[in-house]
Design an enzyme around this catalytic site. Structure first.
Site, mmCIF file in Angstrom:
data_model
loop_
_atom_site.group_PDB
_atom_site.id
_atom_site.type_symbol
_atom_site.label_atom_id
_atom_site.label_comp_id
_atom_site.label_asym_id
_atom_site.label_seq_id
_atom_site.Cartn_x
_atom_site.Cartn_y
_atom_site.Cartn_z
ATOM 1 N N GLU A 205 0.828 -27.447 -3.357
ATOM 2 C CA GLU A 205 0.743 -28.785 -2.788
ATOM 3 C C GLU A 205 2.129 -29.365 -2.642
ATOM 4 O OE1 GLU A 205 -1.947 -31.253 -4.983
ATOM 5 O OE2 GLU A 205 -3.655 -30.011 -4.449
ATOM 6 N N HIS B 86 -5.061 -34.417 -1.676
ATOM 7 C CA HIS B 86 -5.304 -34.543 -3.116
ATOM 8 C C HIS B 86 -5.421 -36.020 -3.510
ATOM 9 C CE1 HIS B 86 -4.760 -32.424 -7.225
ATOM 10 N NE2 HIS B 86 -5.676 -33.394 -7.272
#
Ligand SMILES: Cc1ncc(C[n+]2csc(CCOP(=O)(O)OP(=O)(O)O)c2C)c(N)n1
Lengths: 305, 546
Positions: free
Chosen positions: A247, A266
């Site tokens: 990420e 997220h």
């Protein structure tokens, strides 16, 4: 305002790595977020550190071994994001079943995708939802989905007591049974050595053809390449993904760019309201610490005070 | 020897152990000195008598013997006899006629009973002389038990019982049931089934009656066929959890055709093709598909919408068919390996949703949770007798999971379920039997509760009490939208099933709070006699006809 809460203590805010490196040596209590990893070399400098209070649910960004070696207590905030994640799952379920994203994109691109919509928009009522992991978030998800007229399967290493299952309308199943029987699978379990790669290529192959997957938990639970392949081939009808590895995902990440995938950064658990709840809970814990009271949601017990 | 003694001998030869009845003067000559090995089971109203005998015969798998009193008793029983005939239940029904020596005067109680009975039963036997009485019972027995089974009435003038008998007239002879249809027909059927792109089976009550559900499963799996239950089927003839099972057909012509659409070859086994109600216009069989029927019932054969009918014993025919179809398996690949899991998940979720309003799904799930326990070796699962009317589709969905575990009336007549459950439990005391009935249905023949308490029949009776005739409200609302309230006679105020149960020697409890339900049901299951759980269920009118 925070400073007023922490009377007699200095409050220092560090927003960069450099600031952190500079200030950590003096800090007794560190309030930390996932944006800044607490690595071993950083903790090396924390000579006076006694408590790491994570303002969040996960402690993946903390080097727990380093903390343990230094006798530092680590606490997190449990449950403050459960409602937000659960709402996100409801949103994702409805959006996937309606083909919302595809239609929205088409309309923005100047099309009128009604025929496509009518061929592919489905109700949630009557579907079977499989919830993998029946902890706090799993329960919130189940409770919110129940009124939609769905059937609810769940899988967890610990089975709920029968009365609780009955009250929540839940049916316990083994993982393969759940995957084969659910129209929609949603993951709500922590990342542990046992759960890493839980949905590998083989398990993905056992999911009911045409089903949907929602992952708001951890990317590493799923073999992303195999998932991308299943989505590309149409074996899975679609997915909603809030988590990626790494990420942020690189531009050419296999799960980017698929028409049947709904992506969020997220953020399922960090709505504005969730952030407020998390901040409040983290501050509460720090005050407990300063008052010498027991802490909530301790992840790692440090040296006695 | 007197006719009565010859009758007693016949009872022994046929191993009759129970006689269900309600006596009158004309039957006293029949009953006096009844051998102790034949237990007389008294019912206080004839509808209850016949329905108890029906449940008994179905659960025992052999004919029941019934006695009714003259024209009034027969009259009271006609509805239940009609149901027994539709159920294909073998039953011999003795009806007392007046003394033959003054019949010409049309004395009290006399009537042309054969004529009264004929529209509702399989047959009527009227012995002409005392010498023929025992033989008449044997004839009735054979007629009743030859497929299709049904009630056969024997009308006996009261003076005959003390008349002379001839020995040797009433042997317990055997009638072998019809076997397989002609080979070439079975061969052709097997070929068609194998050749079909997507074959479908519709499985009906005769399969369960013949204990042939396992053969139907085998056939379906070899063919990979979609399986449907027949519309309003009175038995469970296919395991509901089986991945190939698609549910039961709706009893409306276009609904049936719609369900079967896409099946190029349909085989109906052991069911009418088709039982429909209410009327809906349209075809029964979808265009482009061919339908065959396999049945043991000539009348069913005659009226079926089938291109070809194979008449034969259901069991023997299925066995022969399996042989011809061959071993190769085509199913159930591609379907979820555990077809029942999603269904159970939905049921349990639905029950949780229905809890607050005491909806029927909550009641049925609570029942099921209590019933579902590991079986002892050789123990059979529960048997549910259903007269829940508007809730029957749900009762079937929740509780009629296994073949051999479900009974309901094939006729649509009420006043059968409670009594049939009593009879079933009399036949199979070791088995867990329960009745689930509507509050309306409960009141047509509640006298069966008295018999149950006298006979020590442990029977939980769940009354789904919605305070009215919900299914008729549903019908009125669908057929006359906006005018449903203009239909009189659909409310049932002022009833107390618990006190009625108590008055008849049973026990009971009313349940209004969801939390009280499970303990009440558990208590009913532990009770020694009949125990009524009167559940105040959701009163909203279901949409059953839309
Ligand atoms: C002997 C007989 N009388 C009348 C009817 C007509 N009828 C069909 S359903 C029904 C109502 C049943 O009510 P209840 O048992 O309370 O079930 P609900 O519809 O409320 O579920 C009636 C009266 C019938 N089928 N049989």
């Amino acid at each position: 305002m925070l400073a007023a809460l922490f009377r007699e203590h200095d409050l220092v805010v560090a927003t960069t790595r450099e600031e952190a490196e500079r200030e950590i040596g003096d800090a007794e209590v560190l309030v930390s977020t996932a944006f800044h990893p607490l690595t071993a070399d950083l903790l090396e400098r924390a000579h006076r550190l006694r408590l790491i209070q994570v303002a969040g649910v996960g402690v993946d960004h903390v080097d727990l071994e380093a903390a343990r070696a230094r006798g530092v207590t680590v606490a997190a905030v449990a449950g403050a994001n459960a409602v937000s994640v659960a709402e996100h799952v409801v949103m994702a379920a409805l959006a996937l079943l309606r083909g919302l994203v595809r239609s929205d994109r088409a309309l923005h691109a100047g099309e009128w995708p009604l025929a496509d919509w009518m061929g592919g928009a489905h109700d949630l009522a009557g579907r079977t939802v499989g919830v993998v992991g029946m902890g706090r978030i799993g329960r919130e998800v189940a409770a919110r989905l129940l009124p939609f007229g769905v059937g609810l399967l769940y899988h967890d290493i610990r089975r709920l007591p029968p009365e609780e299952e009955a009250a929540l309308g839940l049916t316990c199943a083994d993982l393969d049974g759940l995957l084969a029987s659910s129209d929609l699978v949603t993951l709500h379990l922590p990342l542990t050595p046992e759960t890493r790669g839980l949905l590998d290529a083989q398990r993905i192959g056992r999911i009911k053809p045409g089903a949907f997957l929602i992952n708001t938990a951890r990317a590493e639970l799923v073999d992303e390449a195999a998932l991308a392949e299943a989505l590309r081939s149409g074996r899975l009808a679609g997915a909603a993904l809030d988590v990626f590895h790494p990420e942020p995902p690189p531009r050419d990440h296999p799960l980017r760019g698929l028409p049947n995938v709904l992506l969020t950064p997220h953020g399922a658990g960090v709505t504005v309201e969730a952030q407020e709840r998390i901040a409040q809970a983290a501050v509460q814990n720090v005050i407990r610490w300063l008052d010498g009271r027991p802490l909530a949601d301790v992840v790692l017990e440090g040296a006695p005070r | 020897m007197k006719a009565r003694e010859a009758f007693h001998l016949w009872l022994e030869r046929r191993e009759v152990r129970r006689l269900f009845g309600n006596p009158g003067s004309t039957e006293v000559p029949m009953l006096v000195g009844l051998p102790a090995r034949v237990r007389f089971t008294l019912g206080l109203q004839e509808a209850a008598v016949v329905a108890m005998a029906d449940g008994y015969a179905q659960a025992a798998g052999r004919p029941a013997l019934v006695e009714l009193h003259a024209a009034p008793g027969l009259g009271n029983a006609i509805g239940a006899l009609f149901t027994a005939w539709k159920n294909r239940t073998p039953m011999v029904v003795a009806v007392g006629q007046q003394d033959s020596r003054h019949l010409h005067l049309e004395p009290l109680l006399a009537a042309d009973m054969a004529e009264m009975a004929r529209g509702a039963v399989k047959g009527v036997v009227e012995p002409a002389r005392p010498e023929d009485v025992a033989a008449a019972f044997e004839r009735a027995w054979r007629l009743a038990s030859t497929p299709p089974g049904g009630p056969v009435v024997v009308v006996v003038p009261s003076d005959f019982w003390d008349g002379p008998a001839e020995s040797g007239m009433a042997e317990a002879g055997r009638v072998e049931a019809p076997g397989t249809p002609p080979h070439e027909a079975v061969e052709e059927l097997a070929r068609r089934l194998r050749g079909a792109g997507s074959p479908a089976l519709v499985v009906g009550a005769a399969v369960d009656r013949a204990g042939a559900a396992g053969l139907a499963v085998e056939l379906a799996e070899r063919l990979g066929a979609a399986v449907w239950g027949d519309p309003l089927g009175p038995r469970a003839s296919f395991p509901r959890d089986h991945p190939l099972y698609r549910g039961e057909l709706m009893p409306g012509a276009p609904r049936i055709a719609q369900a079967l659409l896409g099946s190029d070859f349909v085989l109906v086994v052991g069911a009418p093709a088709f039982l429909v109600y209410p009327f809906l216009p349209g075809p029964l069989v979808p265009p482009g598909s061919e339908l065959w029927l396999l049945t043991d019932d000539p009348a069913e054969a005659a009226r079926a919408v089938a291109e070809r009918v194979l008449l034969g014993g259901v069991r023997a025919s299925l066995e022969a068919l399996l042989e011809r179809v061959g071993e190769e398996q085509r199913g159930p690949e591609g379907l979820p390996p555990r077809g029942g899991l999603a269904e159970r998940a939905w049921q349990r979720a639905e029950a949780a949703r229905a809890r607050g309003r005491m909806g029927v799904p909550f009641v049925l799930e609570t029942l099921r949770a209590l019933l579902e326990r590991p079986l002892a070796a050789g123990e059979e699962g529960w048997l549910v007798v259903d007269e829940a009317v508007s809730a029957s589709p749900l009762v079937r969905r929740w509780l009629a999971t296994e073949p051999g575990g479900y009974l309901t009336a094939a006729s649509g007549g009420l006043g059968w379920g409670l009594a049939a459950a009593v009879g079933a439990k009399l036949a199979r005391p070791e088995r867990r039997v329960l009745a689930v009935v509507g509050d309306g249905a409960f009141l047509y023949a509640p006298q069966a509760l008295w018999t149950a308490s006298q006979e020590g029949v442990a029977l939980p009776v769940v009354v789904l009490d919605n305070g009215g005739y919900a299914i008729l409200k549903s019908y009125a609302a669908a057929y006359y939208p906006g005018r449903a309230d203009a239909t009189p006679g659909l409310e049932l105020p002022g009833l107390d099933p618990v006190r009625l149960a108590e008055a008849l020697g049973g026990r009971g409890v009313r349940v209004e709070a969801p939390a009280d339900l499970a303990p009440a049901l558990a208590g009913a299951m532990e009770a020694r006699g009949p125990f009524v759980v009167d559940v105040a269920v959701d009163r909203s009118v279901p949409h059953l006809f839309e």
